[in-house]
Design a protein around this motif. Structure first.
Motif, PDB file in Angstrom:
ATOM      1  N   ASN A 118       4.246  48.894-162.679  1.00 28.42           N
ATOM      2  CA  ASN A 118       4.379  47.982-163.843  1.00 28.42           C
ATOM      3  C   ASN A 118       4.461  46.888-164.452  1.00 28.42           C
ATOM      4  OD1 ASN A 118       5.459  50.932-164.825  1.00 28.42           O
ATOM      5  ND2 ASN A 118       7.009  49.998-165.233  1.00 28.42           N
ATOM      6  N   SER A 119       3.547  46.598-163.520  1.00 27.90           N
ATOM      7  CA  SER A 119       3.166  45.011-163.472  1.00 27.90           C
ATOM      8  C   SER A 119       1.847  44.691-163.965  1.00 27.90           C
ATOM      9  CB  SER A 119       3.721  44.794-161.855  1.00 27.90           C
ATOM     10  OG  SER A 119       2.433  42.807-161.985  1.00 27.90           O
ATOM     11  N   ASP A 120       1.325  43.848-164.980  1.00 29.20           N
ATOM     12  CA  ASP A 120       0.462  43.985-165.285  1.00 29.20           C
ATOM     13  C   ASP A 120      -0.272  43.164-164.189  1.00 29.20           C
ATOM     14  OD1 ASP A 120       0.988  44.766-167.699  1.00 29.20           O
ATOM     15  OD2 ASP A 120       1.301  43.134-168.514  1.00 29.20           O
ATOM     16  N   ASN A 121      -0.054  42.680-163.490  1.00 31.37           N
ATOM     17  CA  ASN A 121      -1.098  41.860-162.855  1.00 31.37           C
ATOM     18  C   ASN A 121      -0.151  41.848-161.569  1.00 31.37           C
ATOM     19  OD1 ASN A 121      -2.539  40.521-160.643  1.00 31.37           O
ATOM     20  ND2 ASN A 121      -2.524  38.358-161.914  1.00 31.37           N
ATOM     21  N   VAL A 122      -1.048  42.551-160.043  1.00 29.41           N
ATOM     22  CA  VAL A 122      -0.154  42.246-158.708  1.00 29.41           C
ATOM     23  C   VAL A 122      -0.196  41.369-157.653  1.00 29.41           C
ATOM     24  CG1 VAL A 122      -0.445  45.046-158.235  1.00 29.41           C
ATOM     25  CG2 VAL A 122      -2.170  43.278-157.759  1.00 29.41           C
ATOM     26  N   PHE A 123      -0.922  40.188-159.029  1.00 29.07           N
ATOM     27  CA  PHE A 123      -1.224  39.401-157.203  1.00 29.07           C
ATOM     28  C   PHE A 123      -0.371  38.465-159.140  1.00 29.07           C
ATOM     29  CE2 PHE A 123      -5.582  41.599-157.087  1.00 29.07           C
ATOM     30  CZ  PHE A 123      -5.072  41.352-155.954  1.00 29.07           C
ATOM     31  N   SER A 124       0.653  38.430-159.074  1.00 30.48           N
ATOM     32  CA  SER A 124       1.715  38.262-160.439  1.00 30.48           C
ATOM     33  C   SER A 124       3.086  37.622-158.935  1.00 30.48           C
ATOM     34  CB  SER A 124       2.373  38.615-161.246  1.00 30.48           C
ATOM     35  OG  SER A 124       3.312  39.423-160.348  1.00 30.48           O
ATOM     36  N   GLU A 125       4.027  36.618-159.820  1.00 23.82           N
ATOM     37  CA  GLU A 125       4.337  35.893-159.034  1.00 23.82           C
ATOM     38  C   GLU A 125       5.014  37.092-158.145  1.00 23.82           C
ATOM     39  OE1 GLU A 125       7.534  33.309-160.941  1.00 23.82           O
ATOM     40  OE2 GLU A 125       5.927  32.072-161.509  1.00 23.82           O
ATOM     41  N   ASN A 126       5.792  37.769-158.809  1.00 24.55           N
ATOM     42  CA  ASN A 126       6.579  38.642-157.776  1.00 24.55           C
ATOM     43  C   ASN A 126       5.641  39.348-157.235  1.00 24.55           C
ATOM     44  OD1 ASN A 126       9.131  38.288-158.897  1.00 24.55           O
ATOM     45  ND2 ASN A 126       8.530  39.644-160.801  1.00 24.55           N
ATOM     46  N   GLN A 127       5.221  39.257-156.365  1.00 22.38           N
ATOM     47  CA  GLN A 127       4.060  40.127-155.438  1.00 22.38           C
ATOM     48  C   GLN A 127       4.611  41.201-154.408  1.00 22.38           C
ATOM     49  OE1 GLN A 127       1.876  37.020-153.180  1.00 22.38           O
ATOM     50  NE2 GLN A 127       1.366  35.890-155.466  1.00 22.38           N
ATOM     51  N   VAL A 128       4.648  42.195-154.147  1.00 19.06           N
ATOM     52  CA  VAL A 128       4.794  43.893-153.308  1.00 19.06           C
ATOM     53  C   VAL A 128       3.559  43.345-151.800  1.00 19.06           C
ATOM     54  CG1 VAL A 128       5.526  46.026-153.315  1.00 19.06           C
ATOM     55  CG2 VAL A 128       5.817  45.122-155.373  1.00 19.06           C
TER      56      VAL A 128
ATOM     57  N   ASP B 256      19.849  53.566-151.346  1.00 19.99           N
ATOM     58  CA  ASP B 256      18.914  53.727-151.029  1.00 19.99           C
ATOM     59  C   ASP B 256      17.797  54.145-151.575  1.00 19.99           C
ATOM     60  OD1 ASP B 256      20.602  52.130-149.455  1.00 19.99           O
ATOM     61  OD2 ASP B 256      20.737  53.586-147.569  1.00 19.99           O
ATOM     62  N   ALA B 257      17.569  55.243-151.873  1.00 23.67           N
ATOM     63  CA  ALA B 257      15.902  56.135-152.267  1.00 23.67           C
ATOM     64  C   ALA B 257      15.957  55.792-153.728  1.00 23.67           C
ATOM     65  CB  ALA B 257      16.009  57.619-152.579  1.00 23.67           C
ATOM     66  N   HIS B 258      16.502  55.340-154.213  1.00 25.46           N
ATOM     67  CA  HIS B 258      16.885  54.890-155.647  1.00 25.46           C
ATOM     68  C   HIS B 258      16.228  53.387-155.692  1.00 25.46           C
ATOM     69  CE1 HIS B 258      17.810  55.210-160.417  1.00 25.46           C
ATOM     70  NE2 HIS B 258      17.781  54.364-160.305  1.00 25.46           N
ATOM     71  N   ASN B 259      16.733  51.942-155.052  1.00 27.32           N
ATOM     72  CA  ASN B 259      16.446  51.243-154.957  1.00 27.32           C
ATOM     73  C   ASN B 259      14.539  50.937-154.732  1.00 27.32           C
ATOM     74  OD1 ASN B 259      16.871  48.234-154.584  1.00 27.32           O
ATOM     75  ND2 ASN B 259      16.785  48.185-152.705  1.00 27.32           N
ATOM     76  N   TYR B 260      14.634  51.652-153.905  1.00 27.01           N
ATOM     77  CA  TYR B 260      13.640  52.396-153.025  1.00 27.01           C
ATOM     78  C   TYR B 260      12.188  52.614-154.670  1.00 27.01           C
ATOM     79  CZ  TYR B 260       9.319  53.369-150.169  1.00 27.01           C
ATOM     80  OH  TYR B 260       7.918  53.865-149.749  1.00 27.01           O
ATOM     81  N   TYR B 261      12.693  52.927-155.202  1.00 29.13           N
ATOM     82  CA  TYR B 261      11.585  53.608-156.505  1.00 29.13           C
ATOM     83  C   TYR B 261      12.199  52.538-156.991  1.00 29.13           C
ATOM     84  CZ  TYR B 261      10.617  58.207-154.284  1.00 29.13           C
ATOM     85  OH  TYR B 261       9.702  58.667-153.589  1.00 29.13           O
ATOM     86  N   GLU B 262      12.863  51.349-157.676  1.00 23.58           N
ATOM     87  CA  GLU B 262      13.774  50.709-158.567  1.00 23.58           C
ATOM     88  C   GLU B 262      11.891  49.793-158.197  1.00 23.58           C
ATOM     89  OE1 GLU B 262      14.502  50.433-161.142  1.00 23.58           O
ATOM     90  OE2 GLU B 262      16.098  51.179-161.321  1.00 23.58           O
ATOM     91  N   ILE B 263      11.726  49.507-156.793  1.00 26.43           N
ATOM     92  CA  ILE B 263      10.620  48.247-156.494  1.00 26.43           C
ATOM     93  C   ILE B 263       9.690  48.501-156.318  1.00 26.43           C
ATOM     94  CG2 ILE B 263      10.570  46.958-154.640  1.00 26.43           C
ATOM     95  CD1 ILE B 263      12.736  46.973-153.313  1.00 26.43           C
ATOM     96  N   LEU B 264       9.017  50.083-156.343  1.00 27.25           N
ATOM     97  CA  LEU B 264       8.051  50.972-157.153  1.00 27.25           C
ATOM     98  C   LEU B 264       8.094  50.975-157.967  1.00 27.25           C
ATOM     99  CD1 LEU B 264       5.647  51.860-154.689  1.00 27.25           C
ATOM    100  CD2 LEU B 264       6.274  53.770-155.269  1.00 27.25           C
ATOM    101  N   LYS B 265       8.651  51.183-159.115  1.00 25.89           N
ATOM    102  CA  LYS B 265       8.708  51.234-160.387  1.00 25.89           C
ATOM    103  C   LYS B 265       8.040  49.847-160.798  1.00 25.89           C
ATOM    104  CE  LYS B 265      10.204  52.447-164.733  1.00 25.89           C
ATOM    105  NZ  LYS B 265      11.679  52.961-165.129  1.00 25.89           N
ATOM    106  N   LYS B 266       8.755  48.390-160.414  1.00 24.39           N
ATOM    107  CA  LYS B 266       8.181  47.258-161.092  1.00 24.39           C
ATOM    108  C   LYS B 266       6.808  46.745-160.444  1.00 24.39           C
ATOM    109  CE  LYS B 266      12.889  45.729-160.430  1.00 24.39           C
ATOM    110  NZ  LYS B 266      14.085  44.658-159.869  1.00 24.39           N
ATOM    111  N   PHE B 267       6.500  47.688-158.998  1.00 26.40           N
ATOM    112  CA  PHE B 267       5.189  47.405-158.742  1.00 26.40           C
ATOM    113  C   PHE B 267       4.403  47.890-159.189  1.00 26.40           C
ATOM    114  CE2 PHE B 267       1.919  48.717-156.173  1.00 26.40           C
ATOM    115  CZ  PHE B 267       1.229  47.145-156.141  1.00 26.40           C
TER     116      PHE B 267
END
Length: 404
Positions: free
Chosen positions: A277-287, A264-275
């Motif tokens: 590393n995003s070039d644009n936080v307002f992209s198609e994958n929004q957090v 669960d912790a790893h999954n949490y940080y995987e999502i945070l990492k994707k956020f």
């Protein structure tokens, strides 16, 4: 620290419950802000005083650090042990006594804020073990053609059950001021508005030729072994920098810390990492709100950002010298040049005083001052402070672990 900052920003966005795709076009004006608690906390199987950081989210159009002060923070176990924490710096809480996480015990984090909010984490257990057995520094050419030093880690799990890995590092390097002098110039009897002045040469009370600089990883470094036949990591790249980096000019050391995470912790940080590393936080994958393992007890609708972990940790340190990499090339983060300003010039200005008051320091005597008014030279050679005083870049305090 970057992870902690990302956690605070994440709640400030608060767009969706989790990551989604194919959403409506996003307008920045739709961002809403909530003042939420941010928790950055973990304990490990190390015997030490553990630290947990608390802060508040901030608006996307602001910067800064907003520590959560004067909270009551403690950890309890299923064996009715209680570890109390106290605030040692703004928003940084440290356990009053040293302890280490143990097998067959569960740990729960409790937080009571000064405003009466009460939060608690899920019960967490110590993760499986995996031990770093080797660190190497490889010289490689990256995809842009630059020659880089890559620090790689290898580790293995004795029970073949670790699976989820998170890495942090601390790197320290030696700094030598290229234009150091044991003397300095001190101007006196002067007015900023003009006129005469005097200068005296004094012995430096502290040697500022050799310093050390320590800096910490600021990203999320993860890997896993779930798709492998064996729970073993071989030459996983943790840190890279160019071979002409100033850090490797003399001697460099890196301490790699390997934390074993729960799924669960790893999954949490995987999502945070994707956020992150995003070039644009307002992209198609929004957090938006990223739910961790901490919840509010005082108000079920109150949200909290962060994760409380109980990690097994392994660490290893290596030292690298410039000659170990490739050459004796020494770089420096600024251009260093010397000149010998006169006391006065033909216009009545005071070049030497102006230099000493604006970031230049003594380097040497000018044994042959040039009296020619077209190319005048004074009696003292000066240099930028950064080139003659290592404390501009680091600390003269030699780390306890340092080996020359």
């Amino acid at each position: 620290m970057k992870t902690f900052k990302l956690l605070r920003l994440l709640a400030g966005l608060y767009l969706l419950v989790f990551i989604t795709s194919c959403v409506e076009p996003f307008s920045p004006s739709t961002i809403s802000y909530e003042n939420l608690l941010v928790v950055d906390g973990k304990i490990t199987n190390e015997q030490k005083k553990h630290q947990i950081k608390l802060s508040r989210t901030y608006r996307i159009d602001t910067t800064g650090y907003f520590p959560e002060r004067n909270a009551n923070l403690y950890i309890t176990t299923n064996l009715n042990t209680k570890y109390q924490f106290s605030e040692i710096e703004e928003g940084i809480y440290e356990s009053i006594e040293s302890f280490s996480a143990k097998r067959n015990e569960t740990y729960t984090l409790h937080i009571e804020t000064k405003n009466g909010e009460v939060f608690t984490s899920n019960e967490e257990t110590l993760t499986s073990e995996s031990f770093i057995n080797n660190l190497i520094a490889d010289v490689e050419v990256n995809n842009t053609g630059d020659e880089v030093v890559t620090i790689k880690v290898s580790s293995a799990s004795p029970n073949n059950d670790a699976q989820f890995y998170k890495f942090e590092y601390e790197e320290t390097y030696k700094i030598v001021a290229p234009y150091y002098s044991n003397y300095y110039l001190e101007p006196y009897d002067y007015s900023l508005s003009g006129g005469s002045y005097k200068v005296r040469k004094l012995i430096r009370p502290v040697n500022k030729r050799v310093c050390y600089k320590t800096q910490y990883s600021n990203g999320i470094i993860l890997t896993e072994t779930t798709g492998l036949d064996e729970d073993r990591i071989e030459n996983f790249p943790v840190r890279s920098f160019q071979t002409n980096d100033f850090m490797i000019s003399y001697r460099y050391s890196i301490l790699i810390k390997q934390f074993i995470q729960s799924y669960d912790a790893h999954n949490y940080y995987e999502i945070l990492k994707k956020f992150s590393n995003s070039d644009n936080v307002f992209s198609e994958n929004q957090v938006g709100f990223l739910s961790g393992n901490i919840k509010s007890i005082s108000d079920p609708d109150e949200k909290v950002i962060g994760y409380f972990e109980v990690n097994s940790v392994s660490e290893k340190r290596i030292f690298i010298n410039r000659e170990d990499i490739r050459s004796t090339y020494i770089s420096f983060p600024d251009e260093c040049y010397t000149f010998a300003p006169t006391f006065y010039d033909i216009s009545g200005a005071r070049p030497l005083l102006d230099a000493l008051l604006n970031g230049y320091i003594y380097f040497d005597e000018n044994n042959n001052p040039n009296p020619d008014p077209l190319t005048p030279e004074g009696p003292y050679v000066v240099v930028k402070e950064i080139c003659g005083d290592c404390t501009v870049l680091g600390s003269i305090v030699k780390p306890d672990f340092w080996i020359d």
